[in-house]
Design a protein around this motif. Structure first.
Motif, mmCIF file in Angstrom:
data_model
loop_
_atom_site.group_PDB
_atom_site.id
_atom_site.type_symbol
_atom_site.label_atom_id
_atom_site.label_comp_id
_atom_site.label_asym_id
_atom_site.label_seq_id
_atom_site.Cartn_x
_atom_site.Cartn_y
_atom_site.Cartn_z
ATOM 1 N N ASP A 27 0.780 -1.263 -0.071
ATOM 2 C CA ASP A 27 -0.141 0.025 -0.161
ATOM 3 C C ASP A 27 0.907 1.326 -0.057
ATOM 4 O OD1 ASP A 27 -1.869 1.949 0.137
ATOM 5 O OD2 ASP A 27 -2.652 1.406 2.268
ATOM 6 N N TYR A 29 0.276 4.062 0.772
ATOM 7 C CA TYR A 29 0.253 5.095 1.805
ATOM 8 C C TYR A 29 0.617 4.418 3.190
ATOM 9 C CZ TYR A 29 -3.113 7.529 -1.058
ATOM 10 O OH TYR A 29 -3.563 8.244 -2.216
ATOM 11 N N ASP A 30 0.947 3.310 3.100
ATOM 12 C CA ASP A 30 1.616 2.463 4.233
ATOM 13 C C ASP A 30 2.833 1.857 4.013
ATOM 14 O OD1 ASP A 30 2.104 1.646 6.837
ATOM 15 O OD2 ASP A 30 0.483 0.191 6.790
#
Length: 238
Positions: A27, A29-30
């Motif tokens: 991901d 965003y992570d």
């Protein structure tokens, strides 16, 4: 005989990071910064092992990843851990912006590839096929005459553009005789010259209607030497 083996080349450090993120199905965003940093440094080691030059921007990104990794390892303040900014956030924003630009570049490249398959040719010289209208002129429509009349009407003084009841009544029949007499004398005349005298509003309208009646009876014809050129009236009544 020696062979030089080259690894997959990337357009820049952000392109390499996106490749690693997609490869590991991470991901964006992570990002697990420790794992990505390790793989990124391994790629740089492979480049050096195969005697390939490493651009300075790749080294700068390596330093940035190590800095983020070290900040991630530092303990957060116990008072407000949620208020501290994620050190990965600037990198994530750069990756997202780069991904959008790369997508737009791919779309433009696809359009360029499709346009490259369309072949045009130079414009042909169609002048030999142009009809010869030097003698007869162009066809003149009723709206061409109306437009010429409108231009003459706008030349009238403002006082003459207002309808008034006057003692003299302009008769279309009388103007037909007047214009026919002039055309018998000159045989041909420009529309603006024929109606370009000192006309009142009523006289100009009556004279224009008289010309339309003569055209309808076949005693007058219109021709135009070139597009948007002056309209010429020709007498054919005799």
């Amino acid at each position: 005989m020696s062979y030089e083996i080259r690894l997959a080349q990337f357009e820049g450090p952000l392109d390499l990071l996106l490749h690693l993120i997609r490869k590991n199905e991470i991901d964006i965003y992570d990002i697990p910064i420790a794992a990505i940093t390790e793989q990124y440094l391994q790629y740089l080691d492979d480049l050096e092992r195969w005697s390939l030059d490493v651009a300075s921007e790749f080294l700068v990104m390596a330093a940035t990843l190590l800095s983020i990794k070290s900040r991630m390892l530092l303990p957060r303040r116990a008072a407000a851990p949620d208020e501290e900014e994620d050190p990965r956030l600037p990198l994530v924003q750069q990756l997202l912006e780069y991904e959008r630009c790369k997508w737009a570049a791919a779309q433009l490249a696809d359009l360029a590839a499709r346009n490259a398959q369309v072949y045009g040719r130079e414009p042909m010289d169609l002048r030999p096929y142009r009809p010869d209208r030097a003698a007869d002129g162009l066809d003149v429509t009723l709206w061409d005459l109306v437009d010429a009349f409108r231009k003459l009407y706008l030349r009238l003084p403002p006082s003459e553009r207002v309808a008034e009841i006057r003692g003299k009544v302009e008769k279309v029949e009388e103007w037909m005789d007047e214009i026919a007499e002039r055309m018998r004398r000159y045989r041909s005349a420009e529309f603006t010259w024929l109606l370009g005298g000192r006309f009142t509003r009523g006289a100009l309208v009556a004279a224009f209607l008289a010309i339309l009646e003569l055209l309808k009876d076949g005693r007058l014809t219109c021709r135009q030497a070139e597009p948007f050129g002056p309209i010429e009236l020709v007498w054919t009544g005799d």
